[in-house]
Design an enzyme around this catalytic site. Structure first.
Site, short mmCIF file in Angstrom:
data_model
loop_
_atom_site.label_atom_id
_atom_site.label_comp_id
_atom_site.label_asym_id
_atom_site.label_seq_id
_atom_site.Cartn_x
_atom_site.Cartn_y
_atom_site.Cartn_z
N ARG A 110 0.82 -1.22 0.00
CA ARG A 110 0.00 0.00 0.00
C ARG A 110 0.84 1.26 0.00
O ARG A 110 0.43 2.29 0.52
CB ARG A 110 -0.98 0.01 1.18
CG ARG A 110 -2.05 -1.06 1.10
CD ARG A 110 -3.04 -0.92 2.24
NE ARG A 110 -3.94 -2.07 2.31
CZ ARG A 110 -4.64 -2.41 3.38
NH1 ARG A 110 -4.54 -1.68 4.48
NH2 ARG A 110 -5.44 -3.45 3.37
N ARG A 112 -3.33 6.36 0.12
CA ARG A 112 -3.84 7.55 0.81
C ARG A 112 -2.84 8.27 1.68
O ARG A 112 -3.09 9.40 2.09
CB ARG A 112 -5.06 7.15 1.65
CG ARG A 112 -6.28 6.75 0.82
CD ARG A 112 -7.37 6.18 1.70
NE ARG A 112 -6.99 4.90 2.27
CZ ARG A 112 -7.72 4.24 3.16
NH1 ARG A 112 -8.84 4.77 3.62
NH2 ARG A 112 -7.32 3.06 3.62
N ARG A 139 -6.46 11.43 -7.47
CA ARG A 139 -7.72 10.69 -7.45
C ARG A 139 -8.92 11.55 -7.09
O ARG A 139 -10.04 11.01 -6.98
CB ARG A 139 -7.63 9.54 -6.44
CG ARG A 139 -7.13 8.23 -7.04
CD ARG A 139 -7.66 7.06 -6.25
NE ARG A 139 -9.11 7.09 -6.16
CZ ARG A 139 -9.81 6.58 -5.14
NH1 ARG A 139 -9.19 6.02 -4.13
NH2 ARG A 139 -11.11 6.63 -5.14
N ASP A 170 -6.80 -3.41 -7.12
CA ASP A 170 -7.57 -3.93 -6.00
C ASP A 170 -7.95 -5.36 -6.34
O ASP A 170 -8.09 -5.71 -7.53
CB ASP A 170 -8.84 -3.09 -5.76
CG ASP A 170 -9.55 -3.48 -4.48
OD1 ASP A 170 -9.26 -2.86 -3.43
OD2 ASP A 170 -10.38 -4.41 -4.51
N TYR A 197 -15.01 -12.84 -0.20
CA TYR A 197 -15.75 -11.60 -0.49
C TYR A 197 -17.03 -11.93 -1.25
O TYR A 197 -18.09 -11.34 -0.99
CB TYR A 197 -14.90 -10.66 -1.34
CG TYR A 197 -14.11 -9.65 -0.55
CD1 TYR A 197 -14.74 -8.61 0.12
CD2 TYR A 197 -12.72 -9.71 -0.50
CE1 TYR A 197 -14.02 -7.67 0.84
CE2 TYR A 197 -11.98 -8.78 0.22
CZ TYR A 197 -12.63 -7.76 0.88
OH TYR A 197 -11.92 -6.84 1.59
#
Length: 359
Positions: A43, A47, A56, A92, A167
């Site tokens: 990651r 962010r 983004r 992702d 998921y």
């Protein structure tokens, strides 16, 4: 790995022409300890970087992943800022689901959400065929990225079949993963069909990235830690092997990483990995012992310490480096992803420290 031409990859591939073959990352993943240490962060493109948030702004997560120019830019940002030794492809685990035609979106503050869960034999039978999945946007993004990385390798990324299937069964994020854990015992035939489908999708996703220019790949099993060792070996590992089989003929290192998987490391290696990622819960020297002392490792700085005083973090990083010396090769990384509140300067400082410490 020789820098000679590799027939299984295109002539312009960074491994074929030798650009990345002797990079610190590839040397470490081959079990070599020459030159500087290799470091990158899961990651790292995300962010924690103000340039990521700016790039983004107003653009959804899935759209960001599927716009080649934007995905390439985000992938490159941490390499420029931190001087890490590898880029990790910005994506992702549900991106291939969207490309296959599954109704899925990433909801801000919640995560991936499916239009409908997949829980019955009929649900699995109704899943789209994988024969014609179009990975053009992924290939273009990888090619754009690799063209700017030079000698820095790109790592391809995909979700492991268990996590992807979990998921799908839950229909979204879950704390305890009871749905998939129940299904694998209550209806093992449906579970095998679902995880086989997920394995073929993840494997094809990895292959598309490698053929387009990735020099290594990582299968990320974020939910495997919810399984017992017996359940993992019986109901998850076979699908991971099937995913890795899609790229086993390509001359790239294969990293297998999961969270909460200290008891699963030998089985994760045996599933088809050439290197194993270790989360922050298990010291690297103990992980190496459990793996027989002959498997290159990746990890495992505790992300919680990124916000600690530098003297505390530095001592921890040096301890990770020392324990990592028990493995034939060691790629320095976090024991999970970069928290979004992380000060980017801390990551840059870790990279500088890792590069300064001799091995």
């Amino acid at each position: 790995m020789s820098t000679a031409a590799v027939p299984a990859l295109p002539a312009e591939h960074p491994l074929t022409d030798g650009r990345t073959a002797d990079s610190p990352l590839l040397r470490a993943l081959r079990g070599e300890r020459t030159g500087s240490r290799a470091v990158w962060f899961m990651r790292q493109a995300g962010r924690s970087l103000p340039e990521y948030r700016a790039a983004r702004e107003g653009i959804g997560m899935l759209e960001s992943c599927l716009r080649p120019d934007l995905a390439a830019e985000i992938t490159l940002q941490p390499v420029r800022r931190h001087q890490v030794d590898a880029a990790i492809f910005f994506s992702d685990i549900v991106v291939p689901l969207r490309l296959a035609g599954v109704d899925v979106d990433i909801v801000a503050g919640k995560g991936p959400v499916l239009g409908a869960p997949v829980r019955t034999p009929a649900d699995v039978a109704a899943l789209p065929s994988l024969d014609d999945v179009d990975f053009t946007a992924i290939r273009e993004a990888v090619a754009l990225t690799v063209a700017q990385l030079g000698t820095t390798p790109l790592i391809g990324f995909a979700g492991a079949p268990f996590t992807l299937a979990a998921y799908m069964v839950e229909g979204g994020p879950s704390r305890d993963h009871l749905g998939p854990r129940t299904l694998m015992h209550a209806d093992p035939g449906t579970w095998r069909a679902l995880t086989s489908w997920a394995a073929d999708l993840s494997g094809a996703f990895l292959r598309a990235q490698i053929e387009a220019g990735a020099s290594a790949c990582q299968l990320f099993d974020s939910w495997a830690g919810s399984l017992s060792a017996a359940d993992y070996e019986a109901h998850a590992a076979p699908a991971s092997t099937r995913a890795f089989d899609h790229v086993a003929d390509l001359p790239v290192p294969r990293i297998h990483f999961g969270t909460g998987t200290s008891e699963l490391l030998p089985a994760m290696h045996a599933a088809g990995a050439t290197a194993v990622g270790v989360d922050y819960r298990l010291p690297l020297d103990e992980a190496s012992r459990r793996l027989g002392g002959n498997v290159p490792l990746q990890g495992n700085i505790d992300p919680a310490l990124l916000a600690a005083p530098w003297e505390v973090l530095e001592q921890h990083v040096r301890d990770v480096l020392r324990r990592g010396e028990s493995a034939p090769g060691h790629v320095v990384n976090l024991g999970h992803g970069v928290p979004p509140t992380t000060d980017p300067e801390v990551l840059t400082r870790i990279v500088e420290l890792v590069h300064e410490v001799p091995q």
